[in-house]
Scaffold this motif. Structure first.
Motif, PDB file in Angstrom:
ATOM      1  N   LYS A 173     -25.833  28.060  30.262  1.00 28.21           N
ATOM      2  CA  LYS A 173     -26.699  29.026  29.592  1.00 28.21           C
ATOM      3  C   LYS A 173     -27.042  28.529  27.975  1.00 28.21           C
ATOM      4  O   LYS A 173     -27.298  29.676  27.151  1.00 28.21           O
ATOM      5  N   GLY A 174     -27.136  27.125  27.619  1.00 26.23           N
ATOM      6  CA  GLY A 174     -27.645  27.083  26.431  1.00 26.23           C
ATOM      7  C   GLY A 174     -27.221  25.841  25.890  1.00 26.23           C
ATOM      8  O   GLY A 174     -26.569  24.897  26.808  1.00 26.23           O
ATOM      9  N   SER A 175     -27.114  25.152  24.738  1.00 26.60           N
ATOM     10  CA  SER A 175     -27.157  24.014  24.340  1.00 26.60           C
ATOM     11  C   SER A 175     -26.615  24.158  22.701  1.00 26.60           C
ATOM     12  O   SER A 175     -26.953  24.916  22.115  1.00 26.60           O
ATOM     13  N   GLN A 176     -25.837  23.080  22.195  1.00 22.61           N
ATOM     14  CA  GLN A 176     -25.356  23.098  20.995  1.00 22.61           C
ATOM     15  C   GLN A 176     -25.093  21.707  20.547  1.00 22.61           C
ATOM     16  O   GLN A 176     -25.000  20.965  21.184  1.00 22.61           O
ATOM     17  N   VAL A 177     -25.248  21.719  19.147  1.00 28.47           N
ATOM     18  CA  VAL A 177     -24.977  20.276  18.382  1.00 28.47           C
ATOM     19  C   VAL A 177     -24.446  20.552  17.089  1.00 28.47           C
ATOM     20  O   VAL A 177     -24.661  21.749  16.474  1.00 28.47           O
ATOM     21  N   LYS A 178     -23.606  19.817  16.697  1.00 28.32           N
ATOM     22  CA  LYS A 178     -23.049  19.812  15.258  1.00 28.32           C
ATOM     23  C   LYS A 178     -23.546  18.779  14.278  1.00 28.32           C
ATOM     24  O   LYS A 178     -23.577  17.748  14.551  1.00 28.32           O
ATOM     25  N   LEU A 179     -23.874  19.397  13.096  1.00 32.48           N
ATOM     26  CA  LEU A 179     -24.494  18.332  12.347  1.00 32.48           C
ATOM     27  C   LEU A 179     -23.660  18.353  11.070  1.00 32.48           C
ATOM     28  O   LEU A 179     -23.176  19.272  10.599  1.00 32.48           O
ATOM     29  N   ASN A 180     -23.515  17.090  10.592  1.00 33.05           N
ATOM     30  CA  ASN A 180     -22.601  16.923   9.223  1.00 33.05           C
ATOM     31  C   ASN A 180     -23.671  16.466   8.154  1.00 33.05           C
ATOM     32  O   ASN A 180     -24.925  16.046   8.439  1.00 33.05           O
ATOM     33  N   GLY A 221     -21.082   6.537  14.323  1.00 33.11           N
ATOM     34  CA  GLY A 221     -21.767   7.791  14.919  1.00 33.11           C
ATOM     35  C   GLY A 221     -22.007   7.645  16.082  1.00 33.11           C
ATOM     36  O   GLY A 221     -21.478   6.887  17.111  1.00 33.11           O
ATOM     37  N   VAL A 222     -22.735   8.393  16.556  1.00 36.71           N
ATOM     38  CA  VAL A 222     -23.097   8.868  18.102  1.00 36.71           C
ATOM     39  C   VAL A 222     -24.373   7.802  18.738  1.00 36.71           C
ATOM     40  O   VAL A 222     -25.373   7.691  17.859  1.00 36.71           O
ATOM     41  N   GLY A 258     -34.909  16.870  14.535  1.00 38.11           N
ATOM     42  CA  GLY A 258     -35.910  16.195  14.267  1.00 38.11           C
ATOM     43  C   GLY A 258     -36.244  16.454  12.605  1.00 38.11           C
ATOM     44  O   GLY A 258     -36.390  15.841  11.593  1.00 38.11           O
ATOM     45  N   ASP A 259     -36.216  17.944  12.563  1.00 35.84           N
ATOM     46  CA  ASP A 259     -36.638  18.447  10.883  1.00 35.84           C
ATOM     47  C   ASP A 259     -35.513  18.475  10.044  1.00 35.84           C
ATOM     48  O   ASP A 259     -35.774  18.192   8.987  1.00 35.84           O
ATOM     49  N   LEU A 260     -34.281  18.342  10.461  1.00 36.46           N
ATOM     50  CA  LEU A 260     -33.049  18.117   9.750  1.00 36.46           C
ATOM     51  C   LEU A 260     -32.653  16.415   9.402  1.00 36.46           C
ATOM     52  O   LEU A 260     -31.510  16.428   8.967  1.00 36.46           O
ATOM     53  N   LYS A 261     -33.312  15.625   9.973  1.00 35.92           N
ATOM     54  CA  LYS A 261     -32.706  14.328   9.724  1.00 35.92           C
ATOM     55  C   LYS A 261     -32.519  13.717   8.554  1.00 35.92           C
ATOM     56  O   LYS A 261     -31.643  12.886   8.416  1.00 35.92           O
ATOM     57  N   GLU A 262     -33.192  14.365   7.472  1.00 34.50           N
ATOM     58  CA  GLU A 262     -33.026  13.555   6.321  1.00 34.50           C
ATOM     59  C   GLU A 262     -31.709  14.356   5.677  1.00 34.50           C
ATOM     60  O   GLU A 262     -31.189  13.719   4.725  1.00 34.50           O
ATOM     61  N   VAL A 263     -31.431  15.432   5.910  1.00 36.26           N
ATOM     62  CA  VAL A 263     -30.189  16.045   5.206  1.00 36.26           C
ATOM     63  C   VAL A 263     -29.071  15.997   6.101  1.00 36.26           C
ATOM     64  O   VAL A 263     -27.908  15.948   5.636  1.00 36.26           O
ATOM     65  N   GLY A 264     -29.190  15.855   7.557  1.00 34.45           N
ATOM     66  CA  GLY A 264     -28.017  15.894   8.365  1.00 34.45           C
ATOM     67  C   GLY A 264     -27.754  14.786   9.271  1.00 34.45           C
ATOM     68  O   GLY A 264     -29.099  13.935   9.905  1.00 34.45           O
ATOM     69  N   VAL A 265     -26.759  14.714   9.897  1.00 30.59           N
ATOM     70  CA  VAL A 265     -26.555  13.514  10.884  1.00 30.59           C
ATOM     71  C   VAL A 265     -25.542  14.119  12.075  1.00 30.59           C
ATOM     72  O   VAL A 265     -24.771  15.140  11.641  1.00 30.59           O
ATOM     73  N   LYS A 266     -25.983  13.911  13.343  1.00 33.96           N
ATOM     74  CA  LYS A 266     -25.145  14.380  14.486  1.00 33.96           C
ATOM     75  C   LYS A 266     -23.872  14.074  14.556  1.00 33.96           C
ATOM     76  O   LYS A 266     -23.537  12.738  14.295  1.00 33.96           O
ATOM     77  N   GLU A 267     -22.920  14.929  14.755  1.00 37.14           N
ATOM     78  CA  GLU A 267     -21.759  14.511  14.917  1.00 37.14           C
ATOM     79  C   GLU A 267     -21.212  14.330  16.223  1.00 37.14           C
ATOM     80  O   GLU A 267     -20.429  13.664  16.445  1.00 37.14           O
ATOM     81  N   THR A 268     -21.675  15.423  16.884  1.00 42.89           N
ATOM     82  CA  THR A 268     -21.677  15.593  18.314  1.00 42.89           C
ATOM     83  C   THR A 268     -23.070  15.023  19.017  1.00 42.89           C
ATOM     84  O   THR A 268     -24.115  15.499  18.464  1.00 42.89           O
ATOM     85  N   GLY A 269     -23.220  15.048  20.247  1.00 39.47           N
ATOM     86  CA  GLY A 269     -24.260  14.667  20.999  1.00 39.47           C
ATOM     87  C   GLY A 269     -24.724  16.099  21.305  1.00 39.47           C
ATOM     88  O   GLY A 269     -24.056  16.958  21.163  1.00 39.47           O
ATOM     89  N   ILE A 270     -25.931  16.317  21.766  1.00 38.80           N
ATOM     90  CA  ILE A 270     -26.390  17.658  22.394  1.00 38.80           C
ATOM     91  C   ILE A 270     -25.551  17.982  23.398  1.00 38.80           C
ATOM     92  O   ILE A 270     -25.787  17.346  24.613  1.00 38.80           O
ATOM     93  N   GLN A 271     -24.674  19.143  23.392  1.00 36.13           N
ATOM     94  CA  GLN A 271     -24.119  19.668  24.471  1.00 36.13           C
ATOM     95  C   GLN A 271     -24.671  20.600  25.262  1.00 36.13           C
ATOM     96  O   GLN A 271     -24.982  21.691  24.662  1.00 36.13           O
ATOM     97  N   THR A 272     -25.117  20.376  26.534  1.00 40.11           N
ATOM     98  CA  THR A 272     -25.735  21.367  27.227  1.00 40.11           C
ATOM     99  C   THR A 272     -24.940  21.966  28.301  1.00 40.11           C
ATOM    100  O   THR A 272     -24.260  21.532  28.899  1.00 40.11           O
ATOM    101  N   GLY A 273     -24.647  23.491  28.290  1.00 40.21           N
ATOM    102  CA  GLY A 273     -23.768  24.164  29.253  1.00 40.21           C
ATOM    103  C   GLY A 273     -24.987  24.887  30.103  1.00 40.21           C
ATOM    104  O   GLY A 273     -26.062  24.810  30.169  1.00 40.21           O
ATOM    105  N   SER A 280     -17.205  15.966  24.318  1.00 38.27           N
ATOM    106  CA  SER A 280     -18.508  15.563  24.599  1.00 38.27           C
ATOM    107  C   SER A 280     -19.184  15.188  23.415  1.00 38.27           C
ATOM    108  O   SER A 280     -19.418  16.394  22.732  1.00 38.27           O
ATOM    109  N   PRO A 281     -19.755  14.305  23.189  1.00 45.31           N
ATOM    110  CA  PRO A 281     -19.496  12.862  23.799  1.00 45.31           C
ATOM    111  C   PRO A 281     -18.053  12.434  23.487  1.00 45.31           C
ATOM    112  O   PRO A 281     -17.465  12.569  22.566  1.00 45.31           O
TER     113      PRO A 281
END
Length: 171
Positions: free
Chosen positions: A162-169, A25-26, A145-160, A51-52
């Motif tokens: 004008k915003g940020s994004q993350v993918k959850l599996n 994982g990450v 934090g709210d989704l930690k029981e059902v999802g796990v990060k595939e990527t780290g938080i990517q910050t550009g 990234s990461p």
């Protein structure tokens, strides 16, 4: 191709693969380096294009050969995957940096439903300017934090800019 080994890796977080190919994982770079030292192996960055970046634990001194082998394998796989159009689409949920509680709860339920049904989710928080980027990242951290029981990060938080994004599996 440049090969980055151990302290040469600049990223704060890496996608780590263990000695026998298992996905760990990450994790933070310092945690990955500590794991490598404790096992007496090298931490090798296998690609600088994401990234990461993906990194692997590899036997001491074998890093350069491992990275070259990995690059050759990905070249052949990319040629075969070009014809594969049956790839599953990822649901993208968009948020604004200053989202109202009701809207947040609605989107949170949508993301939860997607993850529980076994589908990945891309969470995107748009900021109206670069000054709102920290607020956008905070919204994503709250979602994680709210989704930690059902999802796990595939990527780290990517910050550009004008915003940020993350993918959850799904877990």
């Amino acid at each position: 191709m440049a090969v980055l080994i151990n302290e040469q890796i600049k990223a704060d977080e890496v996608v780590l693969t263990g000695l026998s190919g298992e996905n760990l994982g990450v994790v933070s770079k310092s945690e990955a380096l500590a794991m490598a030292r404790s096992k007496g192996v090298d931490l090798v960055c296998t690609s600088l294009m994401s990234s990461p970046p993906p990194c692997s634990l590899v036997a001491k001194g074998k890093g350069k050969a491992f990275a070259q082998k990995k690059a050759a394998a990905s070249k052949t796989n990319n040629g075969r995957a070009a014809g594969n159009s049956g790839k599953e689409k990822v649901k993208e949920l968009r948020f604004t940096a200053h989202i109202e509680d009701h809207d947040y709860d609605t989107k949170l339920r949508q993301a939860d439903k997607q993850l529980r049904s076994g589908k990945p989710v891309q969470l995107v928080v748009k900021a109206s300017g670069a000054k709102e980027a920290p607020v956008a990242k905070a919204v994503l951290e709250r979602l994680l934090g709210d989704l930690k029981e059902v999802g796990v990060k595939e990527t780290g938080i990517q910050t550009g800019g004008k915003g940020s994004q993350v993918k959850l599996n799904p877990r």
